[in-house]
Design an enzyme around this catalytic site. Structure first.
Site, PDB file in Angstrom:
ATOM      1  N   GLY A 154       0.028  -1.693  -8.550  1.00 51.90           N
ATOM      2  CA  GLY A 154      -0.097  -0.894  -7.341  1.00 51.90           C
ATOM      3  C   GLY A 154      -0.182  -1.780  -6.106  1.00 51.90           C
ATOM      4  O   GLY A 154      -0.390  -2.993  -6.194  1.00 51.90           O
ATOM      5  N   CYS A 155      -0.023  -1.155  -4.951  1.00 52.06           N
ATOM      6  CA  CYS A 155       0.011  -1.928  -3.702  1.00 52.06           C
ATOM      7  C   CYS A 155      -1.362  -2.503  -3.362  1.00 52.06           C
ATOM      8  O   CYS A 155      -1.495  -3.700  -3.113  1.00 52.06           O
ATOM      9  CB  CYS A 155       0.554  -1.070  -2.565  1.00 52.06           C
ATOM     10  SG  CYS A 155      -0.225   0.547  -2.391  1.00 52.06           S
TER      11      CYS A 155
END
Lengths: 343, 343, 343, 343
Positions: D148-149
Site C-alpha cells: 500500500g501507499c
C-alpha cells in the site's frame, strides 16, 4: 464606541484585522499606518475592502493615534518593541500581534528572533493573550501579547491534559500543519504558488520560533516541566492550522472526552467535537473557533488530540479582537460570530 | 422578524443560504428540509455551522411551513415547480434558487432541462430576481426566480451597453469561467479533486443551460434582438465566476467608463472599478458584490468587460437574500455587508 | 551525441529544460550556468533532479561552452541579445527561450520590452521556432527564437483558419488562460500562493507583450492583415495554457473539423480531437502536445477553437528540444514522447 | 519483450500503470480490461494517453490473457482474490496492486476489509513486494502483493531504525499525510474538489486499513514486537505522501544519518537526503523515489524521520513495475528513471 489604530496594515494579518474590525459594531478605525503605502486609500490597495473602509494609509512616523483607545500592531517581529513604550506613556492600550512580547525571557527572545529585545522591562507586565487561560489579566492589561498561530492551536489542545496531570509531560509531540498564509506576505520564492501548490513538506524541524512560546505556556499549565517535539509542516492551502498532538496517558482508562468537554464548557470559541470526530480546517475558515477532537486509538495508551483553527483568525486577528472585547468590557464574541465560509 | 423556511438544505447553495441567514438580524430560520438527512441536526451535517444553527433537517413531505413568511428553494432543477403552487395557495412567498421559473417560455425550459414544465401558468407571474433591473416588481412579487450564477455576471456586464445601444447586439461573446462549486455537490467523478485540481477546460460549448436565460435578459435589455456566443470554463477553485465579455462598439469613441459608472451609480452591490482595473474573484469571496471593469484595448473597437462575483453569493444565496430584503421592505443590504474573505 | 550548454538554469523554464534533456538519449549536458548559484550542485538546488544531473552551476562570465554544439538561453528577456553574437561567432548554434529574437521589428521590441535591442542585425536571420510553420528554416538555422507560451497556443489554434482564409482576419479574439508558472520564478508578492490560490483574474488587457508576437505570426499566416483582441488571465494552477479563440467564419457552412484535421495531419505534437471535444490542460501536463478542438456553437457563424498546452513544455522547453532535434537531424520526437502526468 | 495484461484500467492506479508501462522499452501491453468501459478505446477514455496506447478496454469475463507473461491487478480490494487462482493455474505471474494478498493473516484481512478471504491458501506464498526487503523472493515469485501507499513510506522510514534495534518498538508514531488520489476515483462527495480544496483533516484515527499491513512489516523488521499509532491525514493536493515518523531512541547519541545512509546505500529508489533536509512531495511527483531525511530535534531523544513518495508511483504503479523488472531479470530501474515533474 472604541477608537482603534492599526500599525502595519498591508500584511495578511493586518488585512484580516481590518476585515473583522470593519464589521464590529462598537469599533471605529481611526488610522491605519503603512510606511510603503502612505497616502494610498486602503480600499485601493485591498479591493476586497471597497465600500467598507474609507481611510488612507498614513505614515507611522507621523502617527500618534491621538484619539485612539487602543492600538494594534500587525507588524513584522521587532517593530512593536520600538514603539510600544512611547504609546503606553501616552495612555494607549496595546495589542501586539507579532512576537515581541510573547516570551518572558528576553535572552530566549534574542536567540530565537536574532535580535536583542529593546524593552525587556515590559516583558513581565505584558499579558499573554490567550483568553482561555488569562482572561482576568487581559481585562486590565495595558499591553497584550497576542499568541502565535501554532501556539494557540497546540496550547488549546494540550491544556486540559496538562492541567489535570493526565499525561507524561516529557512525551509531548506536536505535529502541526499550516496553510501558507502563516508565512506572511513577503515576496519570497519559497512561497510562490509554483512552489507551494501540489506540494507538502516539513520545515524548521531543528527548532521553530514558536517552540519556546509553546513550551512556556505548557510549563505554566503543567505547573512544572513540559517539553515537546514540535514539527511544523506547510500545507498547499491559504488558511488553516491543523495540530495533531500526541502524549502518553498516565491512566489509559481516563475519559478524555469528558475531560475536554468539562475544561472548555464555558468557552465560546473552543468547540469540543463529539467523540470520534475529525475536525477540518474548512470548518473554521474565516471564523474565530478552535475545534478540537480527542482520541485514544487502539487502546495504545497514547492520546491523540486534533485541533483546528484559522491561523489568521483565532490564530491572529480574531483572537486579537477577542482580547480587545475583553479589555473594554464588551461581549467577548462581538464582531466575531460570523459562520465559517464553507465550501 | 421574518420567519423563513428552506427546502433543500444540503447542497452548496443551501449551505450558503443558511450561513447568510444565520447572520441576518431580522430573520429566524424556522425549518430546513432534506429528504436524505431528515432528523439529523444541521450543525452535525455541517460542522461549520456548529453553535449558529440549532435545527434538525425535517422531511419535506411533512413540512408545510405553517409559520413562515417566505420559503426558499435550494433544490435541484425540477423540484420547486412541483411544490410551489401549493405553497403559494397557502399564502407563502417564494424565492426559487433553481432554474424552474427563470425562463418565460415553457417549451424552451423543456428543451434545455429535459423535462416538461409542471406549472407553466406561473411563468408569466414569476419575477426574474435581478434587483438591478426588476427591483420594483420584486417588491410585490409572490414568486421570485433567482437568477443563475453565470447569467448574473454576464447580464450585469452587458446591461449598460445594451440599454444604451452602445454595441452591436449580434456581436456578443461571453467567455465565462467558474469555480467548481457551481457544479453543485452531487458525487460525480468529473468533479473529484483529482480531476479538477491543476486542470482547466471549457465545457458545454455546443449549448449550456444558462444560454437561453442570458439571452432572454439581454433581449429585454436591448429592446430587440441580442444573441451571444457563450463558452463556460471550469477553474480549479471552489468559489468565483469571472466573465470576460466582448462586443463591437457602435461608436468606438464612447466613454464606456462613464457609461458604466452612471448606470450603476445607485447600486450598492454592483461596483464599477476605476479605469484600467482587473477585478479578481478573490475580492468578492463570500461577499455579495459583483465587481466590474471595462476596457477598450488597443483602439480595437471591441469593448471588453470583466465581471466577477462569488457564484454562491451574488450568483445564488446572497442575491436571494437581497431579493428577500426587497420583498419585505428591509434595508437591501441587511445581512449582506460582510467583507470578502481575503486571502 | 550532442553536447549542450544551458545559460540560466534556475528558473522554471530552465529546470524544465534540464528535466527533458536529462532524459534525452542523444544529449549530454555539458554546462549549466547561473550567476547566483555558481558552485552549487544542480541537484542540491533542485532536489527533484537528484540522481539524474551531476553538474554544478557555473559562472556565465567564465563559460564559453568550448565543447558544446548548441547553447540554450533560459534567461530573463534582454540577456541573450548581449551574449548571442559572441557565441555565434564561435560557431555555436543557439536556441533562445526568451523573447529577444522573436520580433522582427527592433522598434516594436523596444516598445514592448522597455529596452533598446542590442543586436538588431540578427533579427532577420533568427528563425521563429514554431516547427509547424518553419520546420525547413529551423533545420539549418544558427539562431532559433523559441516562441512564447501564449503565442504557441494561440497561433496553432488560428493558423488553419487564416491559412485557408476561412475567417475574417479583423474579428479575432483570443481569451487565454495560463497557470502561474508562466509568470516565472521571481519573488513577487502577486505570485504568492496566498494571492493566487482560489483566485482568478485577467491582466494586461491594455496590451500584453505577447500581442505583437502573435500578431506577427498571424499576419504571415493570413498573407496580409490580421489583428486580434488578446486578453490573458491567470488560473490558480501551476502548469497549463488554455486558449479560447473566436473568429467570424467567412462561410458558416465550412467543415472546420476537416480543415483542422487536414492541416495538422502530419504533425506529431499537434493533436486535433474529435468533434465535440473539450481538451483539458491536464491532458498535456508535462507533455509536448498541443491539443485542439474546434466548434461552431449554435450556428452562430463564429468558430470557437479550444487549444491547450503545457506552457513549460510545448510552450517553452519541450518546443525548444523539438527545435534542437530538427536542427540536428534527429527524430523530431526524441526525448519528448512521455505521456502526460495525470491526474 | 514482456507481454503484460492489466485488470482494471480505469482507476488512478491503473491509469498510472498504463502511463509507466507505455514508456517501458521492454513491455508490450496486450490487454486492459474494464467491465464498465468494454469496447471503448483507452485513449478516448484517457485523453492524456492519446497517441501512446492503441488498445480498447476488454471485458474481464472474456479475457484469459493467453499471450501474457504477467497480469497486473489494479482493481478494488476483493477482486483479485477471485481471479488469481485461475490465472496462476494457467502459468501466469501476478502483481496485485490492491490489498488482497498483503496480510498473512486471513482473519485480520476479514476484519479490516469487511469480507472473508476467498483464497487464504495463497497468502503464505504471496511475496510482499517491497524490493528493499524482499528482493530475492520477488525474483522467483508467482504472486506479488504490491504494498500500500502509506505502508511503503512508513515502512521505508522505520526499517533502518528497527533493523538496528535503535528505537523502542513500543514508541512508534506515524503521522502520515496523503494527497487525495490515494482515495481512488470513486465518485464520493467527500472527495469532491469543493470539499477537499483549502481543507485539511485527519481521518480514520480509530484504525485505518493500512495499520495491520504496516505493523506486519515492522514486526518482521524488528524481529519481535512493534506497534504504532498511525494517524492519516488528507492534504489538498492530488499526488504525494509525506510520513512524519517519531520514535524514542535507545541511544540518543546514535548517528542516525550514517545509519540511514548505510542501510540504503545500494537502493536506487530510496534516497537519503543530507542531514538537515526537509524532503517535499513535489520532488518525487511522477517519479519512483522515496526520499528520506532524519532528524533528532533539540536533543530530545526522539528521532524524526521525514519520508516522501508519490503515492501512485513508489506507492503503487511504479513499485509494481519495479517488482516486474525484478521478476523478469531486467534492470530494476527500466522504465522508471524519469525525473519528477517540478514545478
Amino acid at each position: 464606541m472604541i477608537n482603534v489604530g492599526i500599525v502595519g496594515g498591508t500584511g495578511y494579518t493586518g488585512a484580516e484585522l481590518i476585515r473583522i474590525l470593519a464589521g464590529h459594531s462598537e469599533v471605529k478605525i481611526s488610522a491605519i499606518t503603512s510606511r510603503g503605502m502612505t497616502g494610498t486609500p486602503v480600499a485601493e490597495y485591498y479591493p476586497h475592502l471597497r465600500g467598507l473602509v474609507d481611510l488612507q494609509f498614513t505614515d507611522p512616523a507621523d502617527q500618534h493615534f491621538p484619539d485612539c483607545d487602543i492600538v494594534f500592531f500587525a507588524t513584522p517581529n521587532g517593530t512593536a518593541m520600538k514603539l510600544v513604550p512611547g504609546l503606553l506613556d501616552r495612555g494607549l492600550r496595546i495589542i501586539d500581534l507579532a512576537a515581541d512580547f510573547r516570551l518572558k525571557d528576553a535572552e530566549q527572545w534574542r536567540r530565537y528572533y536574532d535580535m536583542p529585545h529593546e524593552c525587556p522591562q515590559l516583558l513581565a507586565e505584558a499579558v499573554y493573550g490567550l483568553p482561555e487561560i488569562n482572561r482576568t489579566q487581559i481585562k486590565t492589561a495595558r499591553l497584550v501579547a497576542n499568541p502565535g498561530c501554532y501556539p494557540t492551536a497546540v496550547s488549546l489542545g494540550f491544556l486540559p491534559l496538562l492541567a489535570h496531570n493526565a499525561v507524561d509531560p516529557g512525551s509531548l509531540i506536536a505535529d502541526a500543519k499550516s496553510g501558507i498564509s502563516g508565512a506572511g506576505r513577503q515576496a519570497n520564492a519559497a512561497n510562490l504558488f509554483g512552489e507551494v501548490a501540489e506540494d507538502f513538506c516539513a520545515y524548521g524541524v531543528s527548532g521553530h520560533r514558536h517552540l519556546p512560546e509553546i513550551r512556556q505556556t505548557l510549563q505554566i499549565a503543567s505547573g512544572g516541566s513540559a517539553d515537546l517535539v514540535f514539527v511544523p509542516h506547510r500545507v498547499p492551502m491559504v488558511r488553516g492550522i491543523h495540530a495533531t498532538l500526541y502524549a502518553r496517558l498516565v491512566d489509559s482508562k481516563l475519559d478524555v472526552q469528558a475531560l475536554f468537554e468539562d475544561y472548555y464548557r464555558n468557552e465560546i470559541f473552543v468547540d469540543v467535537l463529539p467523540a470520534g470526530s475529525h475536525p477540518s480546517t474548512g470548518s473554521v475558515r474565516g471564523a474565530n473557533y478552535c475545534r478540537l477532537a480527542v482520541h485514544v486509538p487502539q487502546h495504545s495508551g497514547t492520546v491523540v488530540v486534533l485541533a483546528v483553527e484559522d491561523n489568521l483568525v483565532k490564530g491572529a486577528a480574531g483572537q486579537a479582537v477577542q482580547n480587545m472585547n475583553i479589555m473594554f468590557d464588551m461581549e467577548e464574541s462581538l464582531g466575531l460570530q460570523q459562520a465559517a465560509i464553507w465550501p
